[in-house]
Design a protein around this motif. Structure first.
Motif, PDB file in Angstrom:
ATOM      1  N   ALA A  38    -100.011  36.208 -58.122  1.00 45.97           N
ATOM      2  CA  ALA A  38     -99.331  35.843 -56.910  1.00 45.97           C
ATOM      3  C   ALA A  38     -98.437  34.657 -57.356  1.00 45.97           C
ATOM      4  CB  ALA A  38    -100.266  35.177 -56.012  1.00 45.97           C
ATOM      5  N   GLU A  39     -98.716  33.712 -58.199  1.00 50.81           N
ATOM      6  CA  GLU A  39     -97.977  32.559 -58.670  1.00 50.81           C
ATOM      7  C   GLU A  39     -96.697  33.061 -59.531  1.00 50.81           C
ATOM      8  OE1 GLU A  39     -98.665  28.731 -59.185  1.00 50.81           O
ATOM      9  OE2 GLU A  39     -99.435  29.300 -57.032  1.00 50.81           O
ATOM     10  N   ILE A  40     -96.778  34.107 -60.178  1.00 54.24           N
ATOM     11  CA  ILE A  40     -95.572  34.664 -61.020  1.00 54.24           C
ATOM     12  C   ILE A  40     -94.688  35.129 -59.959  1.00 54.24           C
ATOM     13  CG2 ILE A  40     -95.126  36.424 -62.721  1.00 54.24           C
ATOM     14  CD1 ILE A  40     -97.545  35.894 -64.035  1.00 54.24           C
ATOM     15  N   VAL A  41     -95.032  35.921 -58.833  1.00 58.64           N
ATOM     16  CA  VAL A  41     -94.233  36.647 -58.077  1.00 58.64           C
ATOM     17  C   VAL A  41     -93.486  35.624 -57.145  1.00 58.64           C
ATOM     18  CG1 VAL A  41     -94.533  37.985 -55.764  1.00 58.64           C
ATOM     19  CG2 VAL A  41     -95.739  38.870 -57.704  1.00 58.64           C
ATOM     20  N   ASN A  42     -94.207  34.533 -57.083  1.00 61.47           N
ATOM     21  CA  ASN A  42     -93.588  33.463 -56.138  1.00 61.47           C
ATOM     22  C   ASN A  42     -92.235  32.799 -56.956  1.00 61.47           C
ATOM     23  OD1 ASN A  42     -95.181  33.670 -54.001  1.00 61.47           O
ATOM     24  ND2 ASN A  42     -96.511  32.188 -54.747  1.00 61.47           N
ATOM     25  N   LEU A  43     -92.397  33.081 -58.335  1.00 61.36           N
ATOM     26  CA  LEU A  43     -91.120  32.693 -59.229  1.00 61.36           C
ATOM     27  C   LEU A  43     -90.023  33.503 -58.990  1.00 61.36           C
ATOM     28  CD1 LEU A  43     -93.028  31.517 -62.414  1.00 61.36           C
ATOM     29  CD2 LEU A  43     -91.934  29.926 -60.783  1.00 61.36           C
ATOM     30  N   LYS A  44     -90.028  34.832 -58.223  1.00 63.54           N
ATOM     31  CA  LYS A  44     -88.811  35.693 -58.664  1.00 63.54           C
ATOM     32  C   LYS A  44     -87.758  35.307 -57.952  1.00 63.54           C
ATOM     33  CE  LYS A  44     -88.233  40.485 -57.178  1.00 63.54           C
ATOM     34  NZ  LYS A  44     -88.305  41.748 -56.434  1.00 63.54           N
ATOM     35  N   GLU A  45     -87.493  34.714 -56.928  1.00 63.73           N
ATOM     36  CA  GLU A  45     -86.310  34.355 -56.258  1.00 63.73           C
ATOM     37  C   GLU A  45     -85.697  33.463 -57.103  1.00 63.73           C
ATOM     38  OE1 GLU A  45     -84.733  36.065 -54.038  1.00 63.73           O
ATOM     39  OE2 GLU A  45     -86.455  37.390 -54.010  1.00 63.73           O
ATOM     40  N   GLU A  46     -86.289  32.221 -57.513  1.00 66.01           N
ATOM     41  CA  GLU A  46     -85.863  31.215 -58.376  1.00 66.01           C
ATOM     42  C   GLU A  46     -85.305  31.974 -59.633  1.00 66.01           C
ATOM     43  OE1 GLU A  46     -87.085  26.792 -59.678  1.00 66.01           O
ATOM     44  OE2 GLU A  46     -88.579  28.346 -59.367  1.00 66.01           O
ATOM     45  N   MET A  47     -86.134  32.672 -60.372  1.00 66.04           N
ATOM     46  CA  MET A  47     -85.818  33.441 -61.575  1.00 66.04           C
ATOM     47  C   MET A  47     -84.386  34.320 -61.224  1.00 66.04           C
ATOM     48  SD  MET A  47     -88.769  34.635 -63.778  1.00 66.04           S
ATOM     49  CE  MET A  47     -89.898  35.481 -62.450  1.00 66.04           C
ATOM     50  N   ILE A  48     -84.197  34.909 -60.189  1.00 61.42           N
ATOM     51  CA  ILE A  48     -83.111  35.607 -60.081  1.00 61.42           C
ATOM     52  C   ILE A  48     -81.837  34.679 -59.851  1.00 61.42           C
ATOM     53  CG2 ILE A  48     -81.863  36.899 -58.117  1.00 61.42           C
ATOM     54  CD1 ILE A  48     -84.365  38.491 -57.367  1.00 61.42           C
ATOM     55  N   GLU A  49     -81.972  33.505 -59.181  1.00 63.79           N
ATOM     56  CA  GLU A  49     -80.948  32.634 -58.919  1.00 63.79           C
ATOM     57  C   GLU A  49     -80.572  32.149 -60.407  1.00 63.79           C
ATOM     58  OE1 GLU A  49     -80.449  28.099 -57.410  1.00 63.79           O
ATOM     59  OE2 GLU A  49     -81.836  29.333 -56.300  1.00 63.79           O
ATOM     60  N   TRP A  50     -81.441  32.107 -61.340  1.00 61.80           N
ATOM     61  CA  TRP A  50     -81.198  31.516 -62.898  1.00 61.80           C
ATOM     62  C   TRP A  50     -80.394  32.516 -63.430  1.00 61.80           C
ATOM     63  CZ3 TRP A  50     -86.992  30.150 -64.208  1.00 61.80           C
ATOM     64  CH2 TRP A  50     -87.356  29.143 -63.327  1.00 61.80           C
ATOM     65  N   ARG A  51     -81.007  33.717 -63.294  1.00 64.98           N
ATOM     66  CA  ARG A  51     -80.303  34.955 -63.905  1.00 64.98           C
ATOM     67  C   ARG A  51     -78.954  35.239 -63.507  1.00 64.98           C
ATOM     68  NH1 ARG A  51     -77.670  39.943 -64.273  1.00 64.98           N
ATOM     69  NH2 ARG A  51     -78.821  40.605 -62.369  1.00 64.98           N
ATOM     70  N   HIS A  52     -78.676  34.960 -62.190  1.00 62.22           N
ATOM     71  CA  HIS A  52     -77.139  35.234 -61.810  1.00 62.22           C
ATOM     72  C   HIS A  52     -76.337  33.961 -62.161  1.00 62.22           C
ATOM     73  CE1 HIS A  52     -78.701  38.087 -58.147  1.00 62.22           C
ATOM     74  NE2 HIS A  52     -78.793  38.621 -59.343  1.00 62.22           N
ATOM     75  N   HIS A  53     -76.821  33.070 -62.310  1.00 63.89           N
ATOM     76  CA  HIS A  53     -76.111  31.855 -62.700  1.00 63.89           C
ATOM     77  C   HIS A  53     -75.789  32.325 -64.224  1.00 63.89           C
ATOM     78  CE1 HIS A  53     -74.475  27.809 -63.576  1.00 63.89           C
ATOM     79  NE2 HIS A  53     -75.230  27.907 -64.898  1.00 63.89           N
ATOM     80  N   LEU A  54     -76.544  32.492 -65.054  1.00 63.36           N
ATOM     81  CA  LEU A  54     -76.427  32.758 -66.468  1.00 63.36           C
ATOM     82  C   LEU A  54     -75.326  34.020 -66.419  1.00 63.36           C
ATOM     83  CD1 LEU A  54     -79.915  32.358 -67.814  1.00 63.36           C
ATOM     84  CD2 LEU A  54     -78.183  30.955 -68.248  1.00 63.36           C
ATOM     85  N   HIS A  55     -75.450  34.823 -65.701  1.00 66.10           N
ATOM     86  CA  HIS A  55     -74.626  35.935 -65.811  1.00 66.10           C
ATOM     87  C   HIS A  55     -72.871  35.905 -65.387  1.00 66.10           C
ATOM     88  CE1 HIS A  55     -74.146  40.577 -65.899  1.00 66.10           C
ATOM     89  NE2 HIS A  55     -72.978  40.300 -65.019  1.00 66.10           N
ATOM     90  N   SER A  56     -73.151  34.898 -64.484  1.00 63.78           N
ATOM     91  CA  SER A  56     -71.751  34.222 -64.253  1.00 63.78           C
ATOM     92  C   SER A  56     -70.842  33.651 -65.104  1.00 63.78           C
ATOM     93  CB  SER A  56     -71.772  33.659 -62.861  1.00 63.78           C
ATOM     94  OG  SER A  56     -72.167  34.331 -61.740  1.00 63.78           O
ATOM     95  N   TYR A  57     -71.642  33.035 -65.967  1.00 59.29           N
ATOM     96  CA  TYR A  57     -71.086  32.100 -67.008  1.00 59.29           C
ATOM     97  C   TYR A  57     -71.684  32.316 -68.660  1.00 59.29           C
ATOM     98  CZ  TYR A  57     -69.915  29.562 -62.840  1.00 59.29           C
ATOM     99  OH  TYR A  57     -69.530  29.067 -61.630  1.00 59.29           O
ATOM    100  N   PRO A  58     -70.969  33.663 -69.004  1.00 66.23           N
ATOM    101  CA  PRO A  58     -71.643  33.791 -70.366  1.00 66.23           C
ATOM    102  C   PRO A  58     -70.969  33.101 -71.378  1.00 66.23           C
ATOM    103  CG  PRO A  58     -70.082  35.403 -69.458  1.00 66.23           C
ATOM    104  CD  PRO A  58     -70.439  34.760 -68.334  1.00 66.23           C
ATOM    105  N   GLU A  59     -71.880  33.181 -72.720  1.00 73.81           N
ATOM    106  CA  GLU A  59     -71.018  32.717 -73.631  1.00 73.81           C
ATOM    107  C   GLU A  59     -71.580  33.413 -74.828  1.00 73.81           C
ATOM    108  OE1 GLU A  59     -70.843  27.712 -73.049  1.00 73.81           O
ATOM    109  OE2 GLU A  59     -73.052  28.703 -72.648  1.00 73.81           O
ATOM    110  N   THR A  60     -70.695  33.338 -75.803  1.00 80.80           N
ATOM    111  CA  THR A  60     -71.070  34.524 -76.986  1.00 80.80           C
ATOM    112  C   THR A  60     -71.702  33.460 -78.243  1.00 80.80           C
ATOM    113  OG1 THR A  60     -68.868  34.233 -77.675  1.00 80.80           O
ATOM    114  CG2 THR A  60     -69.518  36.221 -76.416  1.00 80.80           C
TER     115      THR A  60
END
Length: 386
Positions: free
Chosen positions: A6-28
């Motif tokens: 349950a604790e991990i599931v509660n992290l989902k939306e926050e992780m999606i936010e992090w992931r989308h931010h990183l996807h928007s600003y890729p660095e090689t």
């Protein structure tokens, strides 16, 4: 659902936010400065004990201590993007033209951040977890650099683990095997030097295009006539550069390509035969060949006991039937191999279901596996540092 789940599931939306931010600003490779800054900010907000940034030009290592001393284990995520022009239409598409997270490293980073946040808040384990956010997995060997900079010398890590999302494998299911899982990755360049001439008078020169073409064709005999059919090898010519006008036979030609193998003996023979073929054919056409052969990544070889540990944790998360313990090896490569050369550990694939393949301009990480990835890493820690 357990409290942990349950604790991990509660992290989902926050992780999606992090992931989308990183996807928007890729660095090689080795340019992931803003990505590293983002990771550091998040780790500090979680209350991570110690942070280190001196194992590579970019990337970060965090230390999470349990309630009692004990063993040390490492969890690794790759953080770099690719030089690809993205062809998706999501709101969070790459804002950096010509660069994109086309391999899912944004998702891997979000998974390890979620793992770090959970473990920092739930230190009911005995030992220390090292979270390794590694730069430059794509082509430049960031894993090798971190090892050479003393990652495993400074911290007494006993085992290290990593996961990778895998499109077109069953959604939410794990795939792993003992021994070689991914191939070694070598590159070669063959420069042919002949004698240029007018295209209307080829007899006055030594044709480098004909010479190089013969070499390209003959390189395919390495797999078909030199290597034991039981062994695996792929020799691919990926570039052919020569000439710049219509009516001149060029003085030089350049061939480039890659070699994928699992066994060092096959790797040795491939290098030997490439050189022999290039020099032999060039000589037959009165040209010369210069061969540059580089061994980039070794094979990714899972340690038997660490693989058992990974399998046990994965089964506890998704069930026995969704953990495939004899996955077919892939001829792709992975620089986590450098870490597995010096420490025992295991590399596992997590299926994302149907979709564009890795390194495709329409690839996008499946956010629905974020919590599964965190649950797997957390379970590894619980099992190893109970």
């Amino acid at each position: 659902m357990s409290y942990q789940q349950a604790e991990i599931v509660n992290l989902k939306e926050e992780m999606i936010e992090w992931r989308h931010h990183l996807h928007s600003y890729p660095e090689t490779a080795f340019e992931e400065y803003n990505t590293t800054k983002f990771i550091i900010e998040k780790l500090r907000s979680f209350g991570i004990d110690e942070l280190y940034t001196d194992f590579a030009p970019t990337g970060v290592v965090g230390i999470i201590k349990g309630q009692q001393p004990g063993k040390w284990i490492g969890l690794r995520a790759d953080i770099d993007a690719l030089d690809i022009l993205e062809n998706n239409d999501a709101e969070y598409c790459s804002k950096i033209k010509g660069k994109m997270h086309g391999c899912g490293h944004d998702g891997h980073t979000a998974i390890l951040l979620g793992t770090a946040k959970y473990l920092a808040a739930h230190r009911d384990f005995s030992g220390t977890v090292v979270v390794i956010f590694q730069p430059a997995e794509e082509n430049e060997g960031g894993g090798r650099v971190m090892v050479e900079k003393g990652l495993f010398d400074r911290f007494p890590i006993e085992a290290v683990y990593a996961l990778h999302n895998q499109p077109n494998m069953a959604f939410g299911e794990f795939y792993i095997r003992k021994g070689p899982l991914m191939a070694a990755y070598d590159v070669f360049e063959i420069k042919i030097v002949g004698k240029g001439s007018h295209a209307a008078a080829p007899h006055n020169g030594y044709d480098t295009i004909v010479t190089a073409s013969q070499i390209v064709t003959s390189l395919q005999t390495i797999a078909s006539r030199n290597i034991n059919p039981i062994d695996s090898i792929v020799v691919s010519v990926t570039q052919f550069h020569s000439g710049d006008t219509w009516n001149v036979l060029p003085q030089e030609a350049i061939i480039r390509g890659t070699v994928r193998t699992f066994k060092p003996s096959v790797q040795d023979l491939a290098e030997q035969r490439i050189k022999e073929i290039a020099h032999g054919i060039a000589g037959a056409f009165h040209a010369t060949a210069q061969v540059d052969y580089q061994r980039r990544y070794p094979a990714t070889v899972n340690h038997a006991d660490a693989t058992d540990t990974a399998i046990e944790a994965a089964k506890m998360i998704v069930g026995d039937e969704k953990v495939h313990c004899d996955a077919q090896p892939a001829m792709g490569s992975e620089d986590f191999a450098f870490m597995l050369q010096v420490k025992k550990g295991a590399y596992i694939w997590l299926g994302t279901g149907e979709g564009a393949n890795l390194h495709h301009p329409q690839f996008d990480f499946n956010d629905e596996i974020l919590t599964t990835g965190v649950a797997y890493f957390v379970q590894l820690v619980k099992n190893q540092l109970a």
